[in-house]
Design an enzyme around this catalytic site. Structure first.
Site, short mmCIF file in Angstrom:
data_model
loop_
_atom_site.label_atom_id
_atom_site.label_comp_id
_atom_site.label_asym_id
_atom_site.label_seq_id
_atom_site.Cartn_x
_atom_site.Cartn_y
_atom_site.Cartn_z
N CYS A 4 -6.37 -6.40 -2.94
CA CYS A 4 -5.65 -5.26 -2.36
C CYS A 4 -4.30 -5.77 -1.81
O CYS A 4 -4.27 -6.67 -0.98
CB CYS A 4 -6.50 -4.65 -1.25
N CYS A 7 -4.01 -5.56 2.02
CA CYS A 7 -4.83 -6.59 2.70
C CYS A 7 -4.11 -7.92 2.65
O CYS A 7 -4.10 -8.67 3.63
CB CYS A 7 -6.20 -6.73 2.03
N ASP A 30 8.75 -0.18 3.49
CA ASP A 30 8.32 0.19 2.14
C ASP A 30 9.27 -0.47 1.13
O ASP A 30 10.49 -0.44 1.29
CB ASP A 30 8.34 1.71 1.97
N HIS A 46 -9.31 -3.40 5.90
CA HIS A 46 -9.26 -2.51 4.75
C HIS A 46 -10.03 -1.21 4.97
O HIS A 46 -11.19 -1.23 5.37
CB HIS A 46 -9.81 -3.19 3.49
N HIS A 97 -5.28 1.48 0.11
CA HIS A 97 -5.51 0.94 1.46
C HIS A 97 -4.76 1.90 2.36
O HIS A 97 -3.56 2.15 2.12
CB HIS A 97 -4.95 -0.50 1.53
N HIS A 99 -2.46 4.02 4.47
CA HIS A 99 -1.09 3.82 4.97
C HIS A 99 -0.49 5.15 5.35
O HIS A 99 -0.77 6.17 4.72
CB HIS A 99 -0.20 3.08 3.97
N HIS A 101 3.17 6.87 5.91
CA HIS A 101 4.61 6.72 5.67
C HIS A 101 5.38 7.31 6.85
O HIS A 101 5.07 8.43 7.29
CB HIS A 101 5.05 7.52 4.44
P1 AMP Z 1 1.33 6.04 -1.84
O1 AMP Z 1 1.90 6.71 -3.04
O2 AMP Z 1 1.23 6.94 -0.64
O3 AMP Z 1 0.05 5.29 -2.13
O4 AMP Z 1 2.42 4.98 -1.41
C1 AMP Z 1 2.38 3.62 -1.68
C2 AMP Z 1 3.68 3.05 -1.15
O5 AMP Z 1 3.53 1.64 -1.06
C3 AMP Z 1 4.88 3.33 -2.04
O6 AMP Z 1 5.88 4.02 -1.27
C4 AMP Z 1 5.35 1.94 -2.46
O7 AMP Z 1 6.74 1.83 -2.56
C5 AMP Z 1 4.78 1.06 -1.35
N1 AMP Z 1 4.52 -0.32 -1.74
C6 AMP Z 1 3.82 -0.76 -2.81
N2 AMP Z 1 3.76 -2.11 -2.81
C7 AMP Z 1 4.42 -2.53 -1.70
C8 AMP Z 1 4.70 -3.81 -1.14
N3 AMP Z 1 4.30 -4.95 -1.73
N4 AMP Z 1 5.42 -3.86 -0.01
C9 AMP Z 1 5.85 -2.74 0.59
N5 AMP Z 1 5.60 -1.50 0.12
C10 AMP Z 1 4.90 -1.40 -1.01
ZN ZN Z 2 -6.80 -3.44 1.61
#
Ligand code: AMP
Ligand code: ZN
Length: 137
Positions: A4, A7, A30, A46, A97, A99, A101
């Site tokens: 993940c 994680c 992000d 997680h 996982h 999150h 925004h």
């Molecule tokens: P969601 O569509 O709500 O699952 O959003 C996932 C978010 O994670 C997206 O806005 C991606 O740009 C962001 N994301 C994915 N990988 C990473 C990473 N390694 N570091 C920071 N943000 C990430």
């Molecule tokens: Zn995770």
């Protein structure tokens, strides 16, 4: 099993631009910001999304989001924020996982509103409200 990403960020095994962390939660930039200063808040432990996060952790996530959002106007010059959480693939969740925004907003037009009214059926509204009210604990 595939690792993940969040994680790995929480364990400092992957790089991230971290703005805050404690034993329970973490906030970082992000990687594909929707607007300048887009931040994600995650639990370090997680869990998938709203459907399975513990209430205490959920509270901590929102408390941190509030602290971050409140300093954004001063730091970034934004005049508003959107909070967005996607729970489930049908709701656009891509990283599985939890999150939240925090998307700083500078003007009304930089992003599209994600929804338009689905129905104006008054009976449907009434019936849905009745069914949720009946089940809520
Ligand atoms: P969601 O569509 O709500 O699952 O959003 C996932 C978010 O994670 C997206 O806005 C991606 O740009 C962001 N994301 C994915 N990988 C990473 C990473 N390694 N570091 C920071 N943000 C990430
Ligand atoms: Zn995770």
């Amino acid at each position: 099993m595939e690792k993940c990403i969040f994680c790995e960020i929480a364990k400092h095994n992957l790089p991230a631009n971290i703005v805050f962390e404690d034993n329970n939660v973490m906030a970082f930039a992000d990687i594909n910001p929707a607007t300048k200063g887009h931040i994600l808040v995650i639990p370090r432990k997680h869990c998938l999304n709203l459907f399975d996060i513990e209430s205490d952790l959920f509270t901590r996530i929102f408390q941190l989001a509030k602290r971050i959002a409140r300093i954004m106007p001063e730091v970034l010059g934004c005049s508003g924020v959107n909070l967005l959480h996607s729970a489930g693939e049908s709701a656009w969740q891509e990283v599985m996982h939890f999150h939240l925004h925090i998307i700083p907003r500078y003007n009304r037009k930089e992003l599209q509103r994600p929804f338009i009214p689905h129905s104006t059926d008054k009976d449907e509204l009434k019936e849905i409200a009745r069914r949720i009210k009946e089940k809520i604990k």
